[in-house]
Every structure is written in C-alpha cells, then in structure tokens.
Design a protein around this motif. Structure first.
Motif, mmCIF file in Angstrom:
data_model
loop_
_atom_site.group_PDB
_atom_site.id
_atom_site.type_symbol
_atom_site.label_atom_id
_atom_site.label_comp_id
_atom_site.label_asym_id
_atom_site.label_seq_id
_atom_site.Cartn_x
_atom_site.Cartn_y
_atom_site.Cartn_z
ATOM 1 N N GLN A 84 0.834 -1.204 0.000
ATOM 2 C CA GLN A 84 0.000 0.000 0.000
ATOM 3 C C GLN A 84 0.868 1.253 0.000
ATOM 4 O OE1 GLN A 84 -2.436 -0.803 3.443
ATOM 5 N NE2 GLN A 84 -4.087 -1.685 2.221
ATOM 6 N N HIS A 85 1.982 1.203 0.718
ATOM 7 C CA HIS A 85 2.900 2.346 0.733
ATOM 8 C C HIS A 85 3.550 2.548 -0.636
ATOM 9 C CE1 HIS A 85 2.504 2.497 5.091
ATOM 10 N NE2 HIS A 85 3.188 3.608 5.072
ATOM 11 N N TYR A 86 3.881 1.455 -1.307
ATOM 12 C CA TYR A 86 4.456 1.596 -2.650
ATOM 13 C C TYR A 86 3.432 2.165 -3.626
ATOM 14 C CZ TYR A 86 9.142 -0.359 -2.171
ATOM 15 O OH TYR A 86 10.468 -0.526 -1.856
ATOM 16 N N LEU A 87 2.167 1.806 -3.449
ATOM 17 C CA LEU A 87 1.126 2.408 -4.290
ATOM 18 C C LEU A 87 1.019 3.909 -4.005
ATOM 19 C CD1 LEU A 87 -1.213 2.291 -6.300
ATOM 20 C CD2 LEU A 87 -2.721 1.649 -4.397
ATOM 21 N N LYS A 88 1.074 4.284 -2.720
ATOM 22 C CA LYS A 88 1.046 5.709 -2.368
ATOM 23 C C LYS A 88 2.236 6.440 -2.987
ATOM 24 C CE LYS A 88 -1.284 5.052 2.095
ATOM 25 N NZ LYS A 88 -1.115 5.124 3.568
ATOM 26 N N LEU A 89 3.395 5.775 -3.000
ATOM 27 C CA LEU A 89 4.584 6.403 -3.583
ATOM 28 C C LEU A 89 4.411 6.562 -5.092
ATOM 29 C CD1 LEU A 89 7.379 7.484 -2.855
ATOM 30 C CD2 LEU A 89 8.308 5.211 -3.308
ATOM 31 N N ARG A 90 3.797 5.583 -5.737
ATOM 32 C CA ARG A 90 3.512 5.689 -7.167
ATOM 33 C C ARG A 90 2.607 6.899 -7.441
ATOM 34 N NH1 ARG A 90 2.598 2.535 -11.906
ATOM 35 N NH2 ARG A 90 3.351 0.603 -10.963
ATOM 36 N N ILE A 91 1.531 7.009 -6.646
ATOM 37 C CA ILE A 91 0.588 8.125 -6.814
ATOM 38 C C ILE A 91 1.301 9.448 -6.564
ATOM 39 C CG2 ILE A 91 -1.492 9.203 -5.860
ATOM 40 C CD1 ILE A 91 -2.500 6.347 -5.234
ATOM 41 N N PHE A 92 2.158 9.479 -5.528
ATOM 42 C CA PHE A 92 2.888 10.717 -5.213
ATOM 43 C C PHE A 92 3.779 11.143 -6.380
ATOM 44 C CE2 PHE A 92 6.863 12.648 -3.741
ATOM 45 C CZ PHE A 92 6.363 13.819 -3.196
ATOM 46 N N HIS A 93 4.437 10.180 -7.032
ATOM 47 C CA HIS A 93 5.283 10.520 -8.177
ATOM 48 C C HIS A 93 4.476 11.192 -9.282
ATOM 49 C CE1 HIS A 93 8.518 7.331 -7.002
ATOM 50 N NE2 HIS A 93 8.644 8.456 -6.347
ATOM 51 N N PHE A 94 3.215 10.743 -9.463
ATOM 52 C CA PHE A 94 2.341 11.372 -10.458
ATOM 53 C C PHE A 94 1.920 12.776 -10.010
ATOM 54 C CE2 PHE A 94 0.802 6.874 -11.726
ATOM 55 C CZ PHE A 94 1.872 6.747 -12.591
ATOM 56 N N GLN A 95 1.811 12.987 -8.699
ATOM 57 C CA GLN A 95 1.297 14.251 -8.159
ATOM 58 C C GLN A 95 2.393 15.273 -7.862
ATOM 59 O OE1 GLN A 95 -0.482 12.567 -4.637
ATOM 60 N NE2 GLN A 95 -2.547 12.696 -5.486
ATOM 61 N N GLU A 96 3.619 14.823 -7.779
ATOM 62 C CA GLU A 96 4.696 15.635 -7.202
ATOM 63 C C GLU A 96 4.832 17.008 -7.835
ATOM 64 O OE1 GLU A 96 9.319 15.018 -5.714
ATOM 65 O OE2 GLU A 96 8.467 13.674 -7.223
ATOM 66 N N SER A 97 4.799 17.079 -9.160
ATOM 67 C CA SER A 97 4.964 18.383 -9.823
ATOM 68 C C SER A 97 3.832 19.336 -9.451
ATOM 69 C CB SER A 97 5.031 18.189 -11.347
ATOM 70 O OG SER A 97 3.845 17.573 -11.816
ATOM 71 N N ASP A 98 2.598 18.829 -9.377
ATOM 72 C CA ASP A 98 1.453 19.678 -8.993
ATOM 73 C C ASP A 98 1.567 20.114 -7.540
ATOM 74 O OD1 ASP A 98 0.016 19.828 -11.397
ATOM 75 O OD2 ASP A 98 -0.818 17.833 -11.102
ATOM 76 N N ILE A 99 2.000 19.211 -6.660
ATOM 77 C CA ILE A 99 2.132 19.562 -5.236
ATOM 78 C C ILE A 99 3.172 20.665 -5.062
ATOM 79 C CG2 ILE A 99 2.847 18.714 -2.972
ATOM 80 C CD1 ILE A 99 1.709 15.997 -3.722
ATOM 81 N N LYS A 100 4.298 20.530 -5.751
ATOM 82 C CA LYS A 100 5.345 21.550 -5.648
ATOM 83 C C LYS A 100 4.865 22.895 -6.194
ATOM 84 C CE LYS A 100 9.411 18.557 -5.655
ATOM 85 N NZ LYS A 100 10.651 18.153 -6.357
ATOM 86 N N ALA A 101 4.100 22.841 -7.287
ATOM 87 C CA ALA A 101 3.570 24.087 -7.863
ATOM 88 C C ALA A 101 2.620 24.766 -6.888
ATOM 89 C CB ALA A 101 2.865 23.785 -9.186
ATOM 90 N N VAL A 102 1.767 23.997 -6.233
ATOM 91 C CA VAL A 102 0.836 24.553 -5.238
ATOM 92 C C VAL A 102 1.618 25.164 -4.082
ATOM 93 C CG1 VAL A 102 -0.875 23.931 -3.488
ATOM 94 C CG2 VAL A 102 -1.128 23.096 -5.834
ATOM 95 N N GLU A 103 2.656 24.477 -3.627
ATOM 96 C CA GLU A 103 3.473 25.003 -2.516
ATOM 97 C C GLU A 103 4.139 26.325 -2.891
ATOM 98 O OE1 GLU A 103 4.753 20.837 -0.282
ATOM 99 O OE2 GLU A 103 6.043 21.688 -1.826
ATOM 100 N N GLU A 104 4.610 26.417 -4.121
ATOM 101 C CA GLU A 104 5.224 27.676 -4.572
ATOM 102 C C GLU A 104 4.199 28.808 -4.581
ATOM 103 O OE1 GLU A 104 6.959 26.923 -8.342
ATOM 104 O OE2 GLU A 104 8.550 25.623 -7.550
ATOM 105 N N LYS A 105 2.978 28.502 -5.001
ATOM 106 C CA LYS A 105 1.919 29.518 -5.008
ATOM 107 C C LYS A 105 1.568 29.953 -3.578
ATOM 108 C CE LYS A 105 1.172 29.547 -9.464
ATOM 109 N NZ LYS A 105 1.420 30.753 -10.298
ATOM 110 N N ILE A 106 1.551 28.999 -2.660
ATOM 111 C CA ILE A 106 1.255 29.333 -1.254
ATOM 112 C C ILE A 106 2.383 30.176 -0.673
ATOM 113 C CG2 ILE A 106 0.938 28.360 1.061
ATOM 114 C CD1 ILE A 106 -0.435 25.974 -0.254
ATOM 115 N N ASP A 107 3.632 29.793 -0.974
ATOM 116 C CA ASP A 107 4.776 30.563 -0.481
ATOM 117 C C ASP A 107 4.734 31.999 -1.005
ATOM 118 O OD1 ASP A 107 5.722 28.410 0.923
ATOM 119 O OD2 ASP A 107 7.141 27.774 -0.628
ATOM 120 N N ALA A 108 4.234 32.159 -2.229
ATOM 121 C CA ALA A 108 4.152 33.501 -2.822
ATOM 122 C C ALA A 108 3.162 34.388 -2.085
ATOM 123 C CB ALA A 108 3.772 33.399 -4.294
#
Length: 854
Positions: free
Chosen positions: A238-262
């Motif tokens: 289940q953790h490896y599946l979460k890691l797979r999903i995170f790899h798909f989401q990572e760029s969007d998560i980082k973009a959201v964090e940059e917008k919040i930091d702004a």
C-alpha cells in the motif's frame, strides 16, 4: 550304483550353475555390485520419494506399531522390509521387527511420519520376488536380491538357490498418542515427567515451574507471526502504491506550494534573498531565519514571539550585514574605477618604454591596501572566491612592478649608465667633424640624430610579455567582480540598489517585532499587534481592500462575509505543511470567494467600464490569480489520485513497481476472511482439543502461505525498491518533501520488519519438524524475547495501518504475547500413571489397510 549316479548328478548341477552365473547377466552384475534391489525396484522407490518428499519434510515424526499380514512368514520378509524401508524413508526409521509365526504376522515398531508409513505399506502390497544365492557366487558379492515380478524371466541365466514371492494382503498401524491430555504432556504414548522431558530436550531435568513449548503452541505462534508478516507486506504494498501516486502528483504539489509561499508575509523579500540569481542579494542564513519567523506569524501566534528572539536578532544582524555588503561593494566599485585609470596609465608607459612608473606603483599599492579592508565581501559566500582571486592577481602584479623598480635602482647605482654616456661623447665629436668635411666638399646638408642606438631604460621583450600577462589576468578578475551580473544577465548592483526599499521595509518589520517582544516581556497590554506590523505585507488584506473598494464599498455585511472567507483560506493555506484533508476545504473556500466576486461583479454599474471589463481586471489581481491556481492545482492532485486508484492493474508495465488499489483491496478481503478463521482457532484457550486445533492450524498455515505466495509473486526491480535512508536535509514545512520522506522511511522500516519476522518464522519452522513435539521454553526464550521486542517496537501509527489492519495486527500480537516463554505442564504422580496410560491407550489411532487386488 545309486550313490554314484547321485554324486554325478550333483556334480553336473554344480558345473551347470557355475557356467550359468559366470556368463554375462544383468542380475549377476547387480550381485557383484552388492546391490539388494534391481533397477526397477529402485526406480519405483525414487518415484514414490519424489512424490511424497515435500509433504514428508513438513510432517512430524511419530511412534507407530505396524502389523503386516499375508506372505510374510518364511519368505525373507523381514529382510525385505529392512531393505525397502531403508531406500524409501527420508525421515523415518524402523526400530524393531518381530515375527509371530503362530499368529501369521510380522510386527515392526518405527519412528516415522504417517505419509512414509503409508507409502511403505502400499508398496509392500504389490508382490516382489526375492532371490537367494548360497553357492556359485563370487566371494564378496551379494547373496540376496529383490526384483519386480516382471523381471522374473531374467533368472534363467542366473538361477538362484531358491526364491520367494512375498507381499502383504493387509496391515494395521497403531499410532501412539502424542499431545496434551488435560494438563499432562504425552510423547509417543508415555506421560512425561520433568525428568523425561529433560532427557528429551537433552537437559538433566526440567523443573515443574519451568515452561515448555508444544508443537501445537509453536504452530499457533507461527501462524499468527505469519499473519502479522502478511499484514506488514500488504501495508508495504500500500505504501508503494502511495509512492507511485505521489510521483504522479509531485509536480502539482510543488507548484501549489510555490503559489502558497508567494502569498507569505516575507514572500517578496524572500524571493530576493533566497535565490542565487543575484549574488549581492542572496543571503541563505537570513532566509532561514525568516522561514522560522514566518511560520508563527502566518499562524498569528504573536504570543510566541519572545521564544523566537534569537531568530529576530539574528535576522536583524544579517540584514545589517546585507546593507554593509552593498556599501562595501559601492566602495569597491570606486576603487575599481581608480585602479583601472592607473592601470591604463601604467600600460601606456610600458608601451612607450618610459621607465618612470613609481607614481603608478604607489597609487596601485594604496588601492590594494584599501581593497584588503573590505571584510564583508571577503567573507561573502558567493563573492569570496572571486575576491580572493582578484587580490592574488593584484599582489602578483605589484610584486613584479616592485622587481622592475629594484632593477632600475641597482642599474643606476652600479655606474653602468655613466659609462655608456661617457662613451657616447667621442662618437658625437667624430660625427660632427665628419659632417663638416662632407658638407664642405658636397653641396648637401646632413642631419645626424642625437638619440643613442641602445636604450638601457627600455623594458625587454620577455619582461614586457610578463607585465602584459599579469595586467591581463588582473583586468579579467577586476572586471568579473566589478561587473557582476545576475544569472538572468542583469546588472547585479543596480538590481540590488532597486531592492533597497524592500530591505528597508524588512528592517522596519524586524525593529517592530523587537519592540513587540520587549512589550510582551514587560507585560504591557498588547492586542493583536501583527495585523498592524504586517498590514502592508498581508496579501489577503490587500486583496480584501481591492475587492472592497471596487464592489462592496459601504456594505458592511458583504465586507464581513468576504473578510471571513479570506481569513479562512489564509488559515488553511498557512497551516503548513499542507494537509491532504484540507484540499477540499481550500477548493470550496476559494470557489466561494470567486462566486462572491462574480455575484458582485455582475451588479456593478459604472459609466466607464462594463461588468465584463471589471471582472477581467479583477482576475488579473496576482493574489486572486494565485488562489485560483492553487484551487486548480489541488483539483489536479485529487483527480490524479482518483484516476490512479481506478486502474485495475499495473502488471502490464515494463517494470513492477506496485499493485493497483483494486488488487490490494482483493488481498485485504482475503486477509480479513482468513482472520475470521484464525480467531476461531485458538489453542491456548482450548488445550484439551489438541488434535482438532493442530489440524486446523496446519490448514491455516497452508492457507496463509498461499496468500503470501500471491502477494510476493511479483519482485520489485532493484532500481524501483527503496533501499537507502531518505535525505535528512528537507524543509519540514513542505508537504511534498515531508510526505515523500515519511513514505520512504516507512517503506524501509516495513522491509526491515518483514525480513526480521521471516527470520523468526524460519527458526520456529525448524522446530516444528523436529522429532519431539516438546520444545524447551528455556531454549526458545531467547528467540521469543527477540520476537517480543520486534512486535513491541512496531509503531502502527508510523507505518499508517488502516483501522481494520491495526485491529487484526493487535489480536495476533496479543495471541503471541500470551505464551510469554512457553506453556505450563503438570507432572504426573506415580499413583496417576496407570489411569493416565489407560487414557493414552484409548487415544491411540488405529488404521487398517487391505489389498483388494490380491
């Protein structure tokens, strides 16, 4: 006469036998090789062993008494039984064989597995031919050979002295009881005392107060430990599946964090000092101080300001150093301008061979000493290397100029210059005399130059090359440092000067925070001071003022509503790291803000602009645009997870990384179903039902192994498997970094725990297939302590088990912990033994086997 013919017949028979045996023959070769069975017999036995080997290895050894009936009397059956069993048995062994002629059976006591006992019985039901040789056989050869009936025709050329045909028509096996009888322990039909247990376990004596493990108890521990391993493996997947999903989401998560930091209070200044783009603005230490301060400010936790005093004063000092850097760099540019002029003058003199460079040397030396006083630049992280290189090249240039000055001084002092001038005077007089003579004879005018043909003050070509190289190197270093550019190609110093208002604003904020801190320490009455301090920096307040001024103006109710929405979204976004359960709330709140603006924008009636133009203008607001982008990013993140979890399987991928959510749900359903059966099978609560429980446990072991085999059927590639500790240098306020680190850390912990659990299971499994069903609690306690330590240190919160998996995990752990270091047993007294033996005999298992084909 009769005696003579008898002797002759006997002699003829012996000669015939020797002739037959000595001829080439397959059976005879077997005898010579000291074999007791033919190739066909051995092949049959090997086939049976291969078919039963896997089952036999897992079966325990038990005490059997087997009675064989049929062609077993006076047919060499005992020897046949020994030879066949020796070849057939893997674990088992025949202890004694007795023949009872009057009753017509042979009885064998054996320590064997049930499978091997039954294999032996069934094999002996098929007739075998036994050949006996007493005469006519070579010395050292075998005199006994068991062959299949199909091979009987081969005896013509190798006639035995006599032969037998033996087989059994039926058999009866009596399995002596082994197990619990109430609180007593029985091994192979004998109630065990502490001394007998001690001998069985190779100890002198087991004290009654000590405990032992029975095989059934170990099986219960084993199956529960296996089940725990299964839960950990499912959680790992289940953790490896979460890691797979995170790899798909990572760029969007980082973009959201940059917008919040702004949207942060220090966002504007942070973008200047945290980026390496401009070396005159980059200040890593100051940016780290602001990160620590911003977190409490974003959460409006102004009462905690005194606890952050160190960061406030540190940030203030580092900011002062930043101003000092700009001041020093301005001085550096002034020095650089002067130095360039002196270098130009110096270069011209060398090109014109002028020896007087003293003034340029003195000016350059003075500037060099001024440059060395710029301590802030010399310690700056990004400038110090270039600055040191500049000083090094400057020092080399000054050293060479000093050499030239010393050389000219030494030359003048030696008198060489005077000698040269004295030599020049006669040459000039002779030339003047010759000039007069020629002009008196010829009507011409001759111009004789007064310049010497050789100049001692001229710089030689090699020295001129050295000087040019030193000046070129110094100019390059000077230009590199005096014309600093940003990574984007802009003038670094000009951009830094343009950023002074922002640095000044930060200075004012830090001063106000220091004053606030002092007021709190003096216990002055302070009411919500951060709003006043950060009035200009709070982007949500700025957005509120823009919207309020355009669409709601005097409407107090709308103002309060909008202010509440902006305060809510600010609270959600600044609660770092961003939590997954806040995604929907943020999306809904931002949507409410947009809906409010749209509803108010459509009602705007202005003469200068339309409603559409107004909305277009408002949506260009950078803060509102950031909020809209954050909403879109969070929607993408949630949609990515939903779509990934809908995939039926990833097994078609080139490399295996994880199972799908659907496959994992299937495994979980199997595990939950298995757990229901496991809960109904509990040995320690029902010791008297030893046999029934043990059979159930055997079935459960097979079932759990089957589930485990299917979960472990796919092996993760090495480059896909997490095998090293995650980076410790992460920003704990970034959910992208923190989530990934926690996932990788949990995966490493799970992989390690699974490996340890499987090692313990292997040790227990080795005990399950030993001869005795009794195992020392003392000898096993070390292993049990290790198991207890491992299970006690598994933090279900850290590995994030679901509630159902956590409940199942705890129940199995509780079952294992119940055993502590073993099971209690009761030692039988002398007066109890007779009654116990009767009960033991009643529990013997009798099985009958009949050969219906014969």
């Amino acid at each position: 006469m009769k005696i003579y013919f008898d002797s002759l017949r006997k002699f003829y028979y012996i000669v015939r036998m020797k002739t037959q045996i000595s001829s080439t023959n397959y059976l005879y070769d077997l005898l010579i090789k000291k074999q007791h069975t033919s190739e066909i017999i051995r092949a049959q036995i090997i086939t049976i062993k291969e078919e039963t080997k896997e089952k036999v290895v897992k079966e325990p050894l038990k005490a059997f008494v087997v009675r064989f009936k049929g062609q077993v009397i006076d047919t060499s059956f005992e020897k046949t039984l020994k030879i066949i069993s020796k070849h057939l048995f893997v674990k088992s062994n025949i202890d004694t064989i007795n023949t009872f002629k009057e009753q017509g059976y042979v009885e064998a006591t054996m320590t064997a597995t049930q499978t091997e006992t039954e294999s032996l019985i069934h094999y002996l039901m098929k007739p075998r031919v036994v050949l006996h040789y007493k005469k006519g056989i070579e010395k050292g050869a075998s005199n006994f050979l068991i062959i299949d009936e199909t091979e009987q025709g081969q005896t013509d050329n190798c006639a035995p002295d006599y032969l037998h045909r033996n087989y059994i028509t039926g058999a009866e096996s009596c399995e002596k009881y082994t197990g619990r009888l109430g609180d007593y322990l029985v091994l192979n039909g004998l109630p065990l005392t502490s001394e007998k247990i001690g001998r069985e376990l190779r100890f002198n004596k087991i004290e009654t107060k000590n405990k032992v493990f029975t095989t059934t108890g170990l099986k219960e521990i084993y199956v529960n430990l296996y089940f725990i391993s299964l839960i950990l493996k499912l959680d790992l997947e289940q953790h490896y599946l979460k890691l797979r999903i995170f790899h798909f989401q990572e760029s969007d998560i980082k973009a959201v964090e940059e917008k919040i930091d702004a949207l942060g209070f220090f966002a504007d200044i942070y973008n200047l000092i945290a980026s390496k783009d401009n070396p005159l603005l980059f200040n890593k230490d100051l940016s780290l101080d602001l990160i620590r301060l911003e977190h409490i400010i974003e959460n409006d936790n102004w009462t905690a300001i005194p606890a952050y005093a160190g960061y406030i004063y540190s940030a203030s000092n580092r900011l002062n150093d930043q101003f000092k850097l700009l001041e020093e760099y301005s001085l550096f540019l002034t020095y650089a301008n002067c130095i360039e002029k002196f270098i130009v003058r110096l270069t011209k003199k060398f090109m014109k061979y002028k020896p007087d460079i003293r003034s340029e040397q003195e000016n350059l030396t003075a500037n060099y000493h001024e440059l060395k006083k710029l301590q802030t630049i010399s310690k700056h992280e990004t400038l110090q290397n270039d600055y040191q290189e500049l000083l090094n090249s400057f020092g080399k240039l000054l050293a060479y100029l000093d050499f030239l000055m010393i050389r000219d001084t030494n030359t003048s002092a030696s008198g060489e210059q005077k000698t040269i001038h004295l030599a020049e005077k006669p040459v000039k007089k002779f030339g003047a005399f010759l000039k007069k003579c020629i002009e008196s004879v010829f009507p011409i005018t001759i111009d004789i130059s007064t310049k010497p043909t050789f100049r001692q003050d001229q710089v030689s070509e090699p020295e001129k090359g050295d000087i040019q190289q030193l000046i070129g190197k110094f100019n390059a270093n000077l230009e590199k440092l005096s014309k600093l550019r940003t990574l984007s190609g802009k003038d670094a110093f000009l951009e830094a000067r343009m950023s002074v208002p922002q640095l000044t604003s930060l200075s004012h904020i830090l001063d106000e925070l220091k004053e606030l801190m002092r007021n709190i320490e003096r216990r002055k009455d302070v009411q919500d001071p951060l709003k006043a301090i950060f009035a200009k920096s709070n982007k949500f307040e700025t957005l509120y003022n823009d919207i309020s001024a355009l669409v709601i103006r005097e409407n107090v109710q709308d103002q309060e509503f909008l202010h509440g929405l902006l305060a809510e979204v600010q609270r959600l976004l600044f609660n770092k790291p961003l939590k997954k359960n806040a995604y929907k709330k943020i999306i809904n709140t931002v949507q409410s803000i947009e809906d409010f603006i749209v509803s108010k924008g459509t009602s705007v009636k202005t003469t200068n602009s339309s409603s559409h133009a107004f909305m277009s203008e408002l949506h260009q607001n950078p803060v509102l645009k950031n909020l809209t982008d954050i909403k879109t990013g969070l929607k993408n993140i949630m949609e990515t997870e939903t779509l990934t979890r809908r995939v039926d399987s990833f097994k078609n991928d080139a490399e295996f990384f994880s199972y799908s959510a659907k496959e994992l749900d299937g495994f979980l359903a199997e595990i939950e179903k298995f757990h229901e059966e496991l809960k109904d099978t509990c040995y320690y609560q029902n010791l008297s039902a030893f046999e029934v429980i043990e059979n159930r446990l055997d079935n459960l072991i097979n079932a759990v192994k089957d589930i485990d085999h299917r979960i472990s059927s796919y092996t993760r590639d090495k480059d896909k498997k997490i095998s090293k500790e995650p980076d410790v240098n992460i920003d704990y306020l970034k959910s992208s970094q923190l989530f990934k680190k926690n996932l990788e850390k949990a995966i490493l912990i799970l992989q390690n725990q699974i490996a340890q659990t499987e090692a313990f299971m292997h040790d227990i499994e080795n005990n399950l297939y030993r001869h005795s069903f009794i195992h020392s609690g003392v000898a096993t306690s070390v292993l049990f302590d290790q198991i207890t330590y491992l299970l006690s240190n598994i933090d279900v919160r850290l590995i994030d088990l679901t509630q159902s998996m956590e409940d199942m995990f705890k129940e199995s752990v509780s079952t294992i912990f119940h055993y502590q270091v073993g099971e209690v047993f009761k030692e039988p007294q002398k007066e109890e033994v007779e009654d116990l033996m009767k009960e033991v005999d009643k529990r013997a298992v009798v099985r009958e086997y009949k050969n219906d084909k014969i």
